[in-house]
Design a protein around this motif. Structure first.
Motif, PDB file in Angstrom:
ATOM      1  N   SER A  79     -70.582  -9.620  41.443  1.00 42.45           N
ATOM      2  CA  SER A  79     -72.152  -9.552  41.722  1.00 42.45           C
ATOM      3  C   SER A  79     -72.873 -10.626  42.184  1.00 42.45           C
ATOM      4  N   TYR A  80     -72.183 -11.828  42.549  1.00 42.05           N
ATOM      5  CA  TYR A  80     -73.069 -13.194  43.180  1.00 42.05           C
ATOM      6  C   TYR A  80     -72.067 -13.491  44.335  1.00 42.05           C
ATOM      7  N   PRO A  81     -71.457 -12.920  45.262  1.00 39.13           N
ATOM      8  CA  PRO A  81     -70.301 -13.312  46.143  1.00 39.13           C
ATOM      9  C   PRO A  81     -70.954 -14.452  46.964  1.00 39.13           C
ATOM     10  N   GLU A  82     -72.479 -14.719  46.881  1.00 41.37           N
ATOM     11  CA  GLU A  82     -72.686 -15.848  47.645  1.00 41.37           C
ATOM     12  C   GLU A  82     -72.715 -17.401  47.086  1.00 41.37           C
ATOM     13  N   THR A  83     -72.450 -17.031  45.800  1.00 40.04           N
ATOM     14  CA  THR A  83     -71.927 -18.483  44.791  1.00 40.04           C
ATOM     15  C   THR A  83     -70.721 -18.742  44.853  1.00 40.04           C
ATOM     16  N   ALA A  84     -70.265 -20.051  45.327  1.00 38.92           N
ATOM     17  CA  ALA A  84     -68.926 -20.431  45.214  1.00 38.92           C
ATOM     18  C   ALA A  84     -68.619 -21.285  43.933  1.00 38.92           C
ATOM     19  N   VAL A  85     -67.479 -20.878  43.322  1.00 37.84           N
ATOM     20  CA  VAL A  85     -67.020 -21.599  42.124  1.00 37.84           C
ATOM     21  C   VAL A  85     -66.278 -23.032  42.327  1.00 37.84           C
ATOM     22  N   ILE A  86     -66.747 -23.926  41.781  1.00 39.18           N
ATOM     23  CA  ILE A  86     -66.022 -25.119  41.656  1.00 39.18           C
ATOM     24  C   ILE A  86     -65.557 -25.364  40.207  1.00 39.18           C
ATOM     25  N   ILE A  87     -64.233 -25.309  40.030  1.00 42.54           N
ATOM     26  CA  ILE A  87     -63.628 -25.659  38.603  1.00 42.54           C
ATOM     27  C   ILE A  87     -63.581 -27.246  38.528  1.00 42.54           C
ATOM     28  N   LEU A  88     -64.279 -27.718  37.417  1.00 39.07           N
ATOM     29  CA  LEU A  88     -64.152 -29.382  37.276  1.00 39.07           C
ATOM     30  C   LEU A  88     -63.733 -29.328  35.807  1.00 39.07           C
ATOM     31  N   VAL A  97     -54.266 -23.399  37.017  1.00 41.12           N
ATOM     32  CA  VAL A  97     -54.740 -23.322  38.455  1.00 41.12           C
ATOM     33  C   VAL A  97     -54.558 -22.357  39.215  1.00 41.12           C
ATOM     34  N   ARG A  98     -53.450 -21.767  39.131  1.00 42.18           N
ATOM     35  CA  ARG A  98     -52.874 -20.729  39.846  1.00 42.18           C
ATOM     36  C   ARG A  98     -53.758 -19.371  39.450  1.00 42.18           C
ATOM     37  N   ASP A  99     -54.058 -19.147  38.229  1.00 44.16           N
ATOM     38  CA  ASP A  99     -54.865 -18.096  37.678  1.00 44.16           C
ATOM     39  C   ASP A  99     -56.303 -18.174  38.278  1.00 44.16           C
ATOM     40  N   LEU A 100     -57.014 -19.330  37.939  1.00 44.04           N
ATOM     41  CA  LEU A 100     -58.092 -19.297  38.681  1.00 44.04           C
ATOM     42  C   LEU A 100     -58.523 -19.389  40.009  1.00 44.04           C
ATOM     43  N   LEU A 101     -57.505 -19.741  40.738  1.00 43.72           N
ATOM     44  CA  LEU A 101     -57.592 -19.746  42.268  1.00 43.72           C
ATOM     45  C   LEU A 101     -57.534 -18.380  42.794  1.00 43.72           C
ATOM     46  N   GLU A 102     -56.585 -17.469  42.066  1.00 47.08           N
ATOM     47  CA  GLU A 102     -56.360 -16.116  42.550  1.00 47.08           C
ATOM     48  C   GLU A 102     -57.466 -15.449  42.062  1.00 47.08           C
ATOM     49  N   SER A 103     -58.227 -15.873  41.189  1.00 47.35           N
ATOM     50  CA  SER A 103     -59.353 -15.037  40.534  1.00 47.35           C
ATOM     51  C   SER A 103     -60.539 -15.244  41.739  1.00 47.35           C
ATOM     52  N   GLY A 104     -60.496 -16.310  42.401  1.00 47.78           N
ATOM     53  CA  GLY A 104     -61.864 -16.539  43.344  1.00 47.78           C
ATOM     54  C   GLY A 104     -62.301 -17.945  43.500  1.00 47.78           C
ATOM     55  N   ALA A 105     -61.829 -18.892  42.589  1.00 51.49           N
ATOM     56  CA  ALA A 105     -62.467 -20.277  42.753  1.00 51.49           C
ATOM     57  C   ALA A 105     -62.423 -20.821  44.024  1.00 51.49           C
ATOM     58  N   ALA A 106     -63.264 -21.448  44.435  1.00 49.46           N
ATOM     59  CA  ALA A 106     -63.291 -22.072  45.897  1.00 49.46           C
ATOM     60  C   ALA A 106     -62.609 -23.558  45.651  1.00 49.46           C
ATOM     61  N   VAL A 132     -59.208 -23.596  50.377  1.00 51.14           N
ATOM     62  CA  VAL A 132     -59.607 -23.938  48.902  1.00 51.14           C
ATOM     63  C   VAL A 132     -59.091 -25.343  48.839  1.00 51.14           C
ATOM     64  N   ILE A 133     -59.989 -25.930  47.871  1.00 49.66           N
ATOM     65  CA  ILE A 133     -60.033 -27.478  47.551  1.00 49.66           C
ATOM     66  C   ILE A 133     -59.341 -27.654  46.582  1.00 49.66           C
ATOM     67  N   LEU A 134     -58.135 -28.777  46.301  1.00 52.77           N
ATOM     68  CA  LEU A 134     -57.568 -29.016  45.292  1.00 52.77           C
ATOM     69  C   LEU A 134     -57.461 -30.474  45.056  1.00 52.77           C
ATOM     70  N   SER A 135     -57.579 -30.819  43.850  1.00 51.91           N
ATOM     71  CA  SER A 135     -57.564 -32.324  43.308  1.00 51.91           C
ATOM     72  C   SER A 135     -56.924 -32.171  42.032  1.00 51.91           C
ATOM     73  N   VAL A 136     -55.512 -32.109  41.980  1.00 50.62           N
ATOM     74  CA  VAL A 136     -54.930 -32.174  40.911  1.00 50.62           C
ATOM     75  C   VAL A 136     -53.679 -32.978  40.915  1.00 50.62           C
ATOM     76  N   PRO A 137     -52.958 -33.394  39.943  1.00 49.55           N
ATOM     77  CA  PRO A 137     -51.938 -34.352  39.984  1.00 49.55           C
ATOM     78  C   PRO A 137     -50.608 -33.742  40.973  1.00 49.55           C
ATOM     79  N   ARG A 138     -49.808 -34.481  41.323  1.00 52.91           N
ATOM     80  CA  ARG A 138     -48.720 -34.218  42.455  1.00 52.91           C
ATOM     81  C   ARG A 138     -47.975 -33.253  41.802  1.00 52.91           C
ATOM     82  N   THR A 139     -47.672 -33.529  40.540  1.00 52.12           N
ATOM     83  CA  THR A 139     -46.773 -32.776  39.625  1.00 52.12           C
ATOM     84  C   THR A 139     -46.885 -31.373  39.525  1.00 52.12           C
ATOM     85  N   THR A 140     -48.396 -31.022  39.512  1.00 51.73           N
ATOM     86  CA  THR A 140     -48.928 -29.935  39.488  1.00 51.73           C
ATOM     87  C   THR A 140     -48.924 -29.200  40.542  1.00 51.73           C
TER      88      THR A 140
END
Length: 219
Positions: A79-88, A97-106, A132-140
């Protein structure tokens, strides 16, 4: 630095912890190129704010009252493709992480990141979503890489067989469904076990579900 519109980057902050949400607003407001246009403490509020303000960026926590983060991301994408979603968030589960990135999180960022990293991420997704920007632990990250390797190792036919195995179908039933011989089904299963390091049908199903190769909810 401004957003795609050439003006201030408009942002909605959605988090059910009031103190964190207010602190985030104050932090972002220190940058004159950002404008926080709304705060929400539920997923429904976040969607209403996006509908009202059409922001360029939504900062979204994973666990909030209302529809889950996945549902919010998918609704925003449609509905709002102009909005980028950042998960914090504080959640660093590879599956999430995988599920939300595949759903479209930027972007997927941990709440432990530094101020400059957050501001850089907001600026980046407001300009382009090419990366796609990721800032997660190396193990993840390593776990995500292993999941990707497993997925690319299995052929499409092997994935088809695995999904039918997960539906408790016998080799004979799978053979009929896919128009192949029972011996071919057995050869596919042998290959699947080898690639996943599985020792049985049940073990293969569990490992495939953990790696998000198949969806356990379809069973």
């Amino acid at each position: 630095m401004t957003g795609r519109s050439g003006e201030q980057v408009t942002i909605v902050v959605a988090d059910d912890h009031t103190l964190f949400r207010q602190g985030l607003r104050e932090l972002l407001s220190t940058d004159p190129s950002f404008e926080v246009v709304g705060e929400g403490e539920t997923s429904d509020e976040a969607l209403e704010l996006i509908k009202k303000h059409r922001p360029e960026v939504l900062l979204l926590d994973v666990e909030m009252p209302g529809p889950g983060a996945k549902a919010v991301i998918e609704q925003v994408a449609v509905s709002y493709p102009e909005t980028a979603v950042i998960i914090l968030t504080m959640h660093n589960s590879p599956a999430i992480v995988r599920d939300l990135l595949e759903s479209g999180a930027a972007a997927y960022l941990m709440k432990t990141i530094a101020r400059d990293e957050l501001i850089s991420a907001v600026r980046s997704v407001s300009r382009s979503r090419a990366n796609v920007i990721l800032s997660v632990p190396r193990t993840t990250l390593q776990s995500l890489e292993r999941q990707h390797e497993q997925h690319t190792l299995l052929s499409e036919r092997e994935l088809e067989v695995l999904r039918l195995v997960a539906k408790a179908m016998s080799n004979a039933q799978i053979a009929v469904r896919l128009f192949i011989s029972e011996g071919t089904v057995k050869r596919h299963l042998t290959s699947i076990y080898s690639k996943l390091g599985a020792v049985s049908r049940v073990d293969a199903i569990k490992k495939a579900e953990r790696a998000h190769l198949i969806d356990g909810r379809e069973r």
